[in-house]
Design a protein around this motif. Structure first.
Motif, PDB file in Angstrom:
ATOM      1  N   ARG A 184     -80.232 103.142  19.518  1.00  0.00           N
ATOM      2  CA  ARG A 184     -78.807 103.460  19.585  1.00  0.00           C
ATOM      3  C   ARG A 184     -78.519 104.764  18.836  1.00  0.00           C
ATOM      4  O   ARG A 184     -79.027 104.969  17.729  1.00  0.00           O
ATOM      5  N   VAL A 185     -77.714 105.614  19.433  1.00  0.00           N
ATOM      6  CA  VAL A 185     -77.424 106.920  18.835  1.00  0.00           C
ATOM      7  C   VAL A 185     -76.285 106.798  17.815  1.00  0.00           C
ATOM      8  O   VAL A 185     -75.320 106.078  18.064  1.00  0.00           O
ATOM      9  N   GLY A 186     -76.431 107.460  16.704  1.00  0.00           N
ATOM     10  CA  GLY A 186     -75.297 107.592  15.774  1.00  0.00           C
ATOM     11  C   GLY A 186     -75.215 106.553  14.667  1.00  0.00           C
ATOM     12  O   GLY A 186     -74.264 106.566  13.898  1.00  0.00           O
ATOM     13  N   VAL A 187     -76.212 105.648  14.576  1.00  0.00           N
ATOM     14  CA  VAL A 187     -76.136 104.601  13.540  1.00  0.00           C
ATOM     15  C   VAL A 187     -76.253 105.227  12.146  1.00  0.00           C
ATOM     16  O   VAL A 187     -75.478 104.929  11.243  1.00  0.00           O
ATOM     17  N   ALA A 188     -77.210 106.135  12.004  1.00  0.00           N
ATOM     18  CA  ALA A 188     -77.432 106.741  10.691  1.00  0.00           C
ATOM     19  C   ALA A 188     -76.262 107.623  10.290  1.00  0.00           C
ATOM     20  O   ALA A 188     -75.894 107.692   9.114  1.00  0.00           O
ATOM     21  N   SER A 189     -75.663 108.267  11.281  1.00  0.00           N
ATOM     22  CA  SER A 189     -74.571 109.174  10.913  1.00  0.00           C
ATOM     23  C   SER A 189     -73.390 108.388  10.355  1.00  0.00           C
ATOM     24  O   SER A 189     -72.724 108.832   9.424  1.00  0.00           O
ATOM     25  N   LYS A 190     -73.159 107.183  10.908  1.00  0.00           N
ATOM     26  CA  LYS A 190     -72.085 106.351  10.343  1.00  0.00           C
ATOM     27  C   LYS A 190     -72.404 106.032   8.886  1.00  0.00           C
ATOM     28  O   LYS A 190     -71.531 106.045   8.020  1.00  0.00           O
ATOM     29  N   ALA A 191     -73.679 105.714   8.628  1.00  0.00           N
ATOM     30  CA  ALA A 191     -74.064 105.345   7.265  1.00  0.00           C
ATOM     31  C   ALA A 191     -73.890 106.520   6.315  1.00  0.00           C
ATOM     32  O   ALA A 191     -73.308 106.371   5.233  1.00  0.00           O
ATOM     33  N   GLU A 245     -87.137 100.019  13.860  1.00  0.00           N
ATOM     34  CA  GLU A 245     -85.706 100.307  13.993  1.00  0.00           C
ATOM     35  C   GLU A 245     -84.836  99.075  13.820  1.00  0.00           C
ATOM     36  O   GLU A 245     -83.771  98.967  14.399  1.00  0.00           O
ATOM     37  N   VAL A 246     -85.319  98.101  13.057  1.00  0.00           N
ATOM     38  CA  VAL A 246     -84.466  96.931  12.822  1.00  0.00           C
ATOM     39  C   VAL A 246     -83.694  97.084  11.516  1.00  0.00           C
ATOM     40  O   VAL A 246     -82.736  96.385  11.250  1.00  0.00           O
ATOM     41  N   SER A 247     -84.114  98.056  10.706  1.00  0.00           N
ATOM     42  CA  SER A 247     -83.384  98.284   9.464  1.00  0.00           C
ATOM     43  C   SER A 247     -83.486  99.738   9.031  1.00  0.00           C
ATOM     44  O   SER A 247     -84.394 100.452   9.459  1.00  0.00           O
ATOM     45  N   MET A 248     -82.550 100.119   8.208  1.00  0.00           N
ATOM     46  CA  MET A 248     -82.598 101.447   7.626  1.00  0.00           C
ATOM     47  C   MET A 248     -82.281 101.267   6.150  1.00  0.00           C
ATOM     48  O   MET A 248     -81.372 100.497   5.804  1.00  0.00           O
ATOM     49  N   MET A 249     -83.063 101.940   5.300  1.00  0.00           N
ATOM     50  CA  MET A 249     -82.895 101.691   3.880  1.00  0.00           C
ATOM     51  C   MET A 249     -82.470 102.958   3.157  1.00  0.00           C
ATOM     52  O   MET A 249     -82.967 104.039   3.474  1.00  0.00           O
ATOM     53  N   PHE A 250     -81.585 102.808   2.195  1.00  0.00           N
ATOM     54  CA  PHE A 250     -81.080 103.956   1.456  1.00  0.00           C
ATOM     55  C   PHE A 250     -81.287 103.726  -0.037  1.00  0.00           C
ATOM     56  O   PHE A 250     -80.931 102.658  -0.553  1.00  0.00           O
TER      57      PHE A 250
END
Ligand code: ASP
Length: 449
Positions: free
Chosen positions: A397-404, A424-429
């Motif tokens: 999906r496009v744009g998930v990281a940009s929202k974060a 791509e089931v998670s993104m960690m910060f």
């Protein structure tokens, strides 16, 4: 056939155990029960496991903390009295506590484990006695008899594969079987416990072993929320989750379910349902292999603090064959486990839980990295927090990281690290702990409002 596990708050008092009994009576398929030790009855109460640990630590050759011993005994006595059970159950429990104390005095390496196990063991003895009083065909099954064999690992036992075949034999037994969670035995017959919160693991192992149709995990919330309710008021409930989503979420701070507990159920494709003992009619949260509706991109936000980063840089690291291996080897040598290791061209960060790197180890590790790897920089940063956004729907999906990143910007928090696995089931910060609460709130607004 359903395996049902009741957590600490569900078995904290006689009144709670009566609710447990009603839940079992309301569904004849609930035939295998796994229980925790009595937990907190109120916010400032003490968990029996914590008391047992304190008791164990106070034991020496001639003394122990008698007040704590009495506190533990009284917790069980109160429950037994509330349920009108005979004193026989209480003496069985106190005998086991005394055995644990004697093991510590005798210098047994697993003495503390034996004492810790008395919490769940006591609950199982009480519940099976109470069910029998209510004319059910119920029996207490000791983990050794059930064949729960474990491998002793620092920080928590791991199940041995053969246990599953042993557990399958439980299907031959009739009536309701009550098994204490949290512990099992080594092949040499030594009692050992899982890591804290490990009754969830027992439940999952038992569900996988008996090939249950469902593993119900009863706790004290109606469902799993998409974010920690202590950070965001009235967050959305999650009705359906996949194993992968739940695993990621519980790893990073979702304390409703032990993060190691999903694997056995997942391997056997047994659905897990998280339910509330205090409101058993609520449907709860189902955890399954696949979910049809993807409910948007992100389903949950998890956050946890208490991390530390070892940052290492060396010019031309990308061309030095074996650098990463040698760096991780130093950690292995010093018996330090790591969580993540994102890397760049000339640098690499190792992220660890703070408790695995006390200051004396930090000194050795830093010294060895500097001397053995001849790095340009090695820096330690403590007080780090990790925030994880999770959802199968993030894939492609496009744009998930940009929202974060917009959410972090709104929170005014500097992003020190971003990591996305290829699943791509998670993104960690990675951020500084101070910004955790505000960031989680902004992320919630971004994905859920
Ligand atoms: N009683 C143990 C603990 O407090 C295990 C559990 O409750 O799951 O960690």
């Amino acid at each position: 056939m359903k395996v049902v596990k009741f957590g600490g708050s569900s078995v904290a008092s006689g009144a709670q155990l009566k609710k447990v009994t009603e839940i079992l009576e309301s569904d004849p398929e609930r035939t295998v029960v796994v229980v925790s030790a009595p937990g907190k009855r109120t916010a400032d109460d003490e968990k029996v496991t914590d008391l047992l640990i304190q008791l164990g630590e106070s034991v020496d050759d001639n003394h122990m903390n008698g007040d704590i011993y009495e506190k533990v005994r009284n917790r069980f006595k109160e429950i037994i009295d509330d349920l009108d059970l005979s004193d026989r159950t209480l003496s069985e429990i106190t005998n086991k506590i005394d055995e644990g104390i004697a093991m510590i005095r005798g210098g047994a390496a697993n003495g503390i484990d034996a004492l810790k196990a008395c919490g769940e063991d006591g609950t199982a003895l009480i519940l099976s006695a109470f069910l029998s009083e209510r004319k059910h065909n119920a029996s207490y099954v000791h983990p050794k008899e059930a064949g729960i064999f474990l491998k002793d690992e620092p920080g928590g036992a791991l199940v041995l594969e053969e246990s599953f075949a042993h557990l399958y034999e439980l299907r031959k037994k009739e009536g309701i079987l009550v098994i204490p969670g949290f512990f099992g035995y080594t092949k040499e017959g030594k009692l050992i416990t899982f890591s804290r919160g490990g009754s969830d693991i027992t439940g999952s192992i038992v569900a996988a072993g008996v090939k249950a149709d469902l593993y119900e995990n009863f706790t004290d919330v109606d469902s799993v929320y998409c974010v920690n309710p202590a950070l965001v008021k009235n967050p959305k409930e999650m009705k359906n989750l996949t194993y992968r989503e739940m695993r990621e979420l519980s790893y990073a701070g979702f304390s409703v379910f032990h993060d190691e507990a999903l694997i056995p159920a997942f391997k056997e494709k047994i659905p897990v349902c998280i339910k509330n003992t205090n409101n058993p009619e609520a449907p709860g949260t189902m955890i399954v292999a696949e979910r049809e509706d993807t409910c948007g991109d992100v389903v949950g936000i998890a956050s946890d603090d208490g991390f530390v980063t070892i940052y290492v840089s060396k010019y031309l690291m990308n061309r030095e064959i074996g650098f990463g291996r040698r760096l991780l080897h130093i950690l292995e040598d010093e018996e330090v486990s790591f969580e993540h290791a994102p890397s760049g061209i000339d640098d690499m960060s190792i992220i660890l839980r703070e408790d695995v790197l006390p200051s004396h180890k930090e000194e050795t590790v830093v010294k060895r990295i500097r001397e053995e790897l001849q790095v340009d920089t090695v820096e330690i940063e403590r007080n780090m927090a990790m925030i994880m956004i999770v959802g199968e729907g993030m894939n492609q999906r496009v744009g998930v990281a940009s929202k974060a990143t917009r959410a972090f910007e709104k929170a005014g928090v500097n992003l020190e690290m971003i990591n996305q696995g290829s699943s791509e089931v998670s993104m960690m910060f990675g951020i500084h702990e101070d910004g955790m609460e505000k960031s989680v709130q902004e992320l919630y607004k971004m994905y859920f409002s």
